[in-house]
Scaffold this motif. Structure first.
Motif, PDB file in Angstrom:
ATOM      1  N   GLU A  56     114.116  37.262 105.579  1.00 43.54           N
ATOM      2  CA  GLU A  56     115.563  37.032 105.675  1.00 43.54           C
ATOM      3  C   GLU A  56     115.629  36.374 107.472  1.00 43.54           C
ATOM      4  O   GLU A  56     116.786  35.681 107.441  1.00 43.54           O
ATOM      5  N   TYR A  57     114.678  36.358 107.836  1.00 42.59           N
ATOM      6  CA  TYR A  57     114.518  36.077 109.446  1.00 42.59           C
ATOM      7  C   TYR A  57     114.165  34.438 109.789  1.00 42.59           C
ATOM      8  O   TYR A  57     114.251  33.955 110.688  1.00 42.59           O
ATOM      9  N   TYR A  58     113.658  33.940 108.654  1.00 45.92           N
ATOM     10  CA  TYR A  58     113.315  32.857 108.682  1.00 45.92           C
ATOM     11  C   TYR A  58     114.271  31.564 108.156  1.00 45.92           C
ATOM     12  O   TYR A  58     114.982  31.951 107.098  1.00 45.92           O
ATOM     13  N   ASP A  59     114.165  30.485 108.540  1.00 52.41           N
ATOM     14  CA  ASP A  59     115.102  29.368 108.041  1.00 52.41           C
ATOM     15  C   ASP A  59     114.350  28.601 107.212  1.00 52.41           C
ATOM     16  O   ASP A  59     113.256  28.235 107.358  1.00 52.41           O
ATOM     17  N   PRO A  60     114.928  28.770 105.907  1.00 53.84           N
ATOM     18  CA  PRO A  60     114.296  28.112 104.804  1.00 53.84           C
ATOM     19  C   PRO A  60     114.000  26.657 104.969  1.00 53.84           C
ATOM     20  O   PRO A  60     112.964  26.051 104.474  1.00 53.84           O
ATOM     21  N   ASN A  61     114.800  26.078 105.865  1.00 51.86           N
ATOM     22  CA  ASN A  61     114.470  24.340 105.948  1.00 51.86           C
ATOM     23  C   ASN A  61     113.227  24.211 106.888  1.00 51.86           C
ATOM     24  O   ASN A  61     112.907  23.195 106.596  1.00 51.86           O
ATOM     25  N   CYS A  62     112.696  25.154 107.392  1.00 52.27           N
ATOM     26  CA  CYS A  62     111.662  24.710 108.319  1.00 52.27           C
ATOM     27  C   CYS A  62     110.265  24.788 107.648  1.00 52.27           C
ATOM     28  O   CYS A  62     109.287  24.231 107.837  1.00 52.27           O
ATOM     29  N   PHE A  63     110.350  25.277 106.367  1.00 53.76           N
ATOM     30  CA  PHE A  63     109.201  25.183 105.391  1.00 53.76           C
ATOM     31  C   PHE A  63     109.184  23.947 104.287  1.00 53.76           C
ATOM     32  O   PHE A  63     108.572  24.024 103.377  1.00 53.76           O
TER      33      PHE A  63
END
Length: 117
Positions: A56-63
């Motif tokens: 939840e703490y990660y931006d999905p777009n960075c992956f």
């Protein structure tokens, strides 16, 4: 420009519709769910590595890579960062500082009741 050119998929028009409407729907669905798939990949790889990751703490777009697929290198980098953070946060077990439970059970204390002497 006529309506026929716009519907046919004129590439010069910013509102051009692809000739195959199914392809447009597939592309839209892929854009919508690409981030969720990337976070699922992050959770899966973290579970395999034995690392707890709060996705939840990660931006999905960075992956995501440029073509909209999951960038596995970015996922592995995030897992390695979390592994380093969790190792740094590990608190060592203190021995000999007051009462602590060891591996062997403590022997029972003798009764101080005079009736049992």
């Amino acid at each position: 420009m006529s309506d026929e050119q716009t519907l046919a998929g004129d590439s010069g028009s910013p509102e051009a519709v692809p000739a195959d409407p199914a392809q447009a729907i597939r592309a839209e669905i892929q854009r919508e769910y690409a981030g969720k798939l990337a976070l699922a990949e992050l959770r899966t790889q973290a579970a395999i590595a034995g690392v707890t990751v709060l996705a939840e703490y990660y931006d999905p777009n960075c992956f995501l890579s440029e073509d909209g697929t999951t960038n596995t290198e970015a996922v592995h980098e995030a897992i390695e960062k979390e592994r380093a953070n969790q190792a740094a946060k590990a608190f060592p077990v203190l021995q000999g500082a007051g009462y602590h439970r060891g591996t062997a059970p403590n022997p029972p204390a003798p009764s101080l009741d005079a009736r049992h002497r």
